[in-house]
Design an enzyme around this catalytic site. Structure first.
Site, PDB file in Angstrom:
ATOM      1  N   HIS A  61      27.155  -6.099  -3.238  1.00  0.00           N
ATOM      2  CA  HIS A  61      26.038  -6.720  -2.520  1.00  0.00           C
ATOM      3  C   HIS A  61      24.760  -6.892  -3.319  1.00  0.00           C
ATOM      4  O   HIS A  61      23.824  -7.542  -2.847  1.00  0.00           O
ATOM      5  CB  HIS A  61      25.714  -5.939  -1.237  1.00  0.00           C
TER       6      HIS A  61
HETATM    7  C1  UD1 Z   1      19.156  -4.216   0.929  1.00  0.00           C
HETATM    8  C2  UD1 Z   1      18.200  -3.475   0.024  1.00  0.00           C
HETATM    9  C3  UD1 Z   1      18.959  -2.599  -0.937  1.00  0.00           C
HETATM   10  C4  UD1 Z   1      19.963  -1.730  -0.230  1.00  0.00           C
HETATM   11  C5  UD1 Z   1      20.799  -2.543   0.728  1.00  0.00           C
HETATM   12  C6  UD1 Z   1      21.693  -1.686   1.541  1.00  0.00           C
HETATM   13  C7  UD1 Z   1      16.116  -4.467  -0.665  1.00  0.00           C
HETATM   14  C8  UD1 Z   1      15.411  -5.153  -1.766  1.00  0.00           C
HETATM   15  N1  UD1 Z   1      17.427  -4.361  -0.801  1.00  0.00           N
HETATM   16  O1  UD1 Z   1      19.950  -5.074   0.130  1.00  0.00           O
HETATM   17  O2  UD1 Z   1      18.025  -1.762  -1.603  1.00  0.00           O
HETATM   18  O3  UD1 Z   1      20.794  -1.183  -1.212  1.00  0.00           O
HETATM   19  O4  UD1 Z   1      19.957  -3.277   1.607  1.00  0.00           O
HETATM   20  O5  UD1 Z   1      22.742  -2.429   2.071  1.00  0.00           O
HETATM   21  O6  UD1 Z   1      15.503  -4.034   0.287  1.00  0.00           O
HETATM   22  N2  UD1 Z   1      22.287 -10.251   5.933  1.00  0.00           N
HETATM   23  C9  UD1 Z   1      22.957 -10.613   7.072  1.00  0.00           C
HETATM   24  N3  UD1 Z   1      23.068  -9.680   8.061  1.00  0.00           N
HETATM   25  C10 UD1 Z   1      22.559  -8.436   7.973  1.00  0.00           C
HETATM   26  C11 UD1 Z   1      21.881  -8.088   6.804  1.00  0.00           C
HETATM   27  C12 UD1 Z   1      21.742  -9.007   5.793  1.00  0.00           C
HETATM   28  O7  UD1 Z   1      23.439 -11.723   7.208  1.00  0.00           O
HETATM   29  O8  UD1 Z   1      22.721  -7.639   8.909  1.00  0.00           O
HETATM   30  C13 UD1 Z   1      22.147 -11.265   4.857  1.00  0.00           C
HETATM   31  C14 UD1 Z   1      20.901 -12.119   5.036  1.00  0.00           C
HETATM   32  O9  UD1 Z   1      21.205 -13.415   4.599  1.00  0.00           O
HETATM   33  C15 UD1 Z   1      19.930 -11.478   4.071  1.00  0.00           C
HETATM   34  C16 UD1 Z   1      20.867 -11.043   2.945  1.00  0.00           C
HETATM   35  O10 UD1 Z   1      22.044 -10.612   3.609  1.00  0.00           O
HETATM   36  O11 UD1 Z   1      18.948 -12.370   3.634  1.00  0.00           O
HETATM   37  C17 UD1 Z   1      20.347  -9.941   2.080  1.00  0.00           C
HETATM   38  O12 UD1 Z   1      19.929  -8.834   2.881  1.00  0.00           O
HETATM   39  P1  UD1 Z   1      18.825  -7.861   2.309  1.00  0.00           P
HETATM   40  O13 UD1 Z   1      18.545  -6.819   3.305  1.00  0.00           O
HETATM   41  O14 UD1 Z   1      17.692  -8.638   1.764  1.00  0.00           O
HETATM   42  O15 UD1 Z   1      19.515  -7.285   1.007  1.00  0.00           O
HETATM   43  P2  UD1 Z   1      20.720  -6.268   0.807  1.00  0.00           P
HETATM   44  O16 UD1 Z   1      21.622  -6.772  -0.264  1.00  0.00           O
HETATM   45  O17 UD1 Z   1      21.307  -5.885   2.100  1.00  0.00           O
HETATM   46  N1  UDP Z   2      29.097   1.607   3.991  1.00  0.00           N
HETATM   47  C1  UDP Z   2      29.656   1.497   5.256  1.00  0.00           C
HETATM   48  N2  UDP Z   2      30.382   0.380   5.546  1.00  0.00           N
HETATM   49  C2  UDP Z   2      30.592  -0.612   4.640  1.00  0.00           C
HETATM   50  C3  UDP Z   2      30.012  -0.490   3.359  1.00  0.00           C
HETATM   51  C4  UDP Z   2      29.250   0.632   3.069  1.00  0.00           C
HETATM   52  O1  UDP Z   2      29.507   2.389   6.089  1.00  0.00           O
HETATM   53  O2  UDP Z   2      31.255  -1.599   4.981  1.00  0.00           O
HETATM   54  C5  UDP Z   2      28.276   2.790   3.693  1.00  0.00           C
HETATM   55  C6  UDP Z   2      28.588   3.491   2.391  1.00  0.00           C
HETATM   56  O3  UDP Z   2      29.636   4.406   2.521  1.00  0.00           O
HETATM   57  C7  UDP Z   2      27.261   4.147   2.059  1.00  0.00           C
HETATM   58  C8  UDP Z   2      26.262   3.144   2.563  1.00  0.00           C
HETATM   59  O4  UDP Z   2      26.936   2.343   3.529  1.00  0.00           O
HETATM   60  O5  UDP Z   2      27.100   5.343   2.807  1.00  0.00           O
HETATM   61  C9  UDP Z   2      25.819   2.321   1.377  1.00  0.00           C
HETATM   62  O6  UDP Z   2      25.232   1.163   1.776  1.00  0.00           O
HETATM   63  P1  UDP Z   2      24.979  -0.045   0.797  1.00  0.00           P
HETATM   64  O7  UDP Z   2      26.038  -0.122  -0.232  1.00  0.00           O
HETATM   65  O8  UDP Z   2      24.764  -1.192   1.678  1.00  0.00           O
HETATM   66  O9  UDP Z   2      23.568   0.326   0.157  1.00  0.00           O
HETATM   67  P2  UDP Z   2      23.098   1.059  -1.172  1.00  0.00           P
HETATM   68  O10 UDP Z   2      23.738   2.385  -1.218  1.00  0.00           O
HETATM   69  O11 UDP Z   2      23.438   0.177  -2.327  1.00  0.00           O
HETATM   70  O12 UDP Z   2      21.624   1.183  -0.980  1.00  0.00           O
END
Ligand code: UD1
Ligand code: UDP
Length: 357
Positions: free
Chosen positions: A196
């Site tokens: 992601h």
């Molecule tokens: C964000 C955080 C990252 C964290 C991650 C956990 C920042 C900069 N990034 O990254 O630190 O590791 O969350 O997962 O804050 N979207 C959906 N549905 C949702 C959520 C997101 O469709 O429920 C899509 C949207 O198009 C959104 C894109 O995903 O714009 C990115 O989501 P965003 O929260 O910006 O970034 P993550 O990759 O989730």
């Molecule tokens: N996770 C989850 N379901 C999923 C993918 C991840 O429950 O489909 C959990 C994972 O085990 C971890 C957390 O979500 O506990 C990590 O989230 P993510 O990778 O989105 O964020 P990051 O750790 O990079 O901030």
């Protein structure tokens, strides 16, 4: 009143044990959800599975650019915090929601605690690094998951505020691992993949190189696909290509019980997630990390996490070799750098000792 500020999947996982520990101790608390993650399977499922009460407010700040999202969260938070006047806010991890909370709380002179303070990847091109640096420097008390994080904070002059508590995600992992179904038979071992990060989704060629790597893995790869990654694959016209890879099983994002079940039967974890790369050591599967960033230095030094560049053939060849050698690691041989699963208790004690509760 203690106010937890959350908005992203891993923050709900970090919040659960601390919320329950504070509840046990009789403190009054509420939850503000920024809305950064908003799909049912990115948000609600974690509240249900982990027994977290509904947030008092959802700021609907999800989507858009970093600045748009952060600004929306800041504007919403300012209003709600001015209204609620909490005695303490608790922030988690490294997201835009965390950054927004840190800045707003500091300007309103509300004390802030940062859970999962101190990790550094030493690269400001990484958005999470920026969020962590600002949050650590603005918060009043810092809770580190490991010794490396504590040392990072000391180097930045934040040693006084910092406490080592272990990883609060380990608290949650342990409580859920009891409920998650037991590991499957050896012949059912899989590669679990999550994908992601901005660095791995912002560019078509980068995404193609990751798909090529998956094709070259000899095992079944189960990938609960983050909505960001699905959208990017679709935008680049790569979704059909991904779906056609015979060993690649793309599924919707899963709840935490299902995620732990998957990780506990994996022989290898392929990921760019900070949380998942650390959890790999709890679940007993080594980790191929799809970014050339220094995550979890102890695990990397031990050879548990192997970072690689999916766009460099030499690096991919090394990664494939690492994958071919991977097998499940029994509990007694797993590295233990992230505490004892009692981080929440330690955080509450430290907050009390610092007279922040
Ligand atoms: C964000 C955080 C990252 C964290 C991650 C956990 C920042 C900069 N990034 O990254 O630190 O590791 O969350 O997962 O804050 N979207 C959906 N549905 C949702 C959520 C997101 O469709 O429920 C899509 C949207 O198009 C959104 C894109 O995903 O714009 C990115 O989501 P965003 O929260 O910006 O970034 P993550 O990759 O989730
Ligand atoms: N996770 C989850 N379901 C999923 C993918 C991840 O429950 O489909 C959990 C994972 O085990 C971890 C957390 O979500 O506990 C990590 O989230 P993510 O990778 O989105 O964020 P990051 O750790 O990079 O901030």
């Amino acid at each position: 009143m203690i106010t937890h500020i959350v908005g992203n999947r891993p923050q709900f996982i970090k919040l659960a044990p601390l919320y329950h520990e504070l509840e046990k101790a009789g403190y009054e608390q509420n939850i503000i959800h920024s809305g950064q993650h908003y799909d049912e399977n990115m948000s609600d499922v974690f509240f249900e599975e982990l027994g977290i009460p509904a947030p008092c407010t959802n700021l609907l700040a999800g989507g858009g650019s970093h600045a748009q999202m952060t600004a929306k969260a800041m504007t919403g938070l300012e209003e709600v915090l001015l209204d609620g006047k909490p005695d303490l806010v608790i922030l988690y991890g490294d997201t835009n929601t965390t950054l927004a909370g840190a800045v707003v709380a500091a300007k309103l002179c509300i004390p802030a605690a940062h859970v999962e303070a101190g990790p550094r990847v030493h690269d400001k091109a990484n958005p999470e690094e920026c969020n962590r640096i600002v949050t650590d420097h603005l918060a009043d008390i810092l809770f580190c998951p490991d010794a490396v994080s504590l040392e990072n904070l000391r180097r930045e002059g934040l040693g006084q505020e910092a406490h080592i508590t272990g990883d609060i995600m380990y608290d949650t992992y342990l409580s859920i691992a009891k409920k998650a179904s037991a590991g499957q038979a050896a012949q059912d071992e899989i590669v679990v993949m999550t994908w992601h990060r901005q660095e791995n989704t912002a560019d078509r060629e980068r995404m193609e190189s990751i798909l090529r790597l998956v094709e070259r893995l000899e095992s079944r790869v189960v990938c609960p696909l983050h909505p960001r990654t699905r959208k990017c694959l679709e935008n680049y016209g790569l979704m059909e290509r991904a779906a056609a890879i015979p060993n690649f099983e793309i599924i919707e994002p899963v709840g935490y019980v299902e995620m732990v079940t998957l990780m506990n039967r994996a022989k290898l974890i392929l990921t760019d997630s900070g949380g998942v790369s650390k959890e790999s050591s709890y679940a007993g599967a080594k980790c191929l990390f799809m970014l050339e960033l220094d995550v979890w230095e102890d695990l990397a030094r031990d050879g548990w996490i192997h970072k690689f560049n999916p766009q460099d053939e030499g690096s991919v060849a090394e990664a494939l070799r690492f994958a071919s050698l991977a097998e499940r690691v029994p509990p007694e041989e797993r590295p233990r750098y992230y505490g004892d699963g009692h981080a929440a208790e330690k955080i509450v004690r430290a907050l009390e000792a610092a007279k922040l509760l």
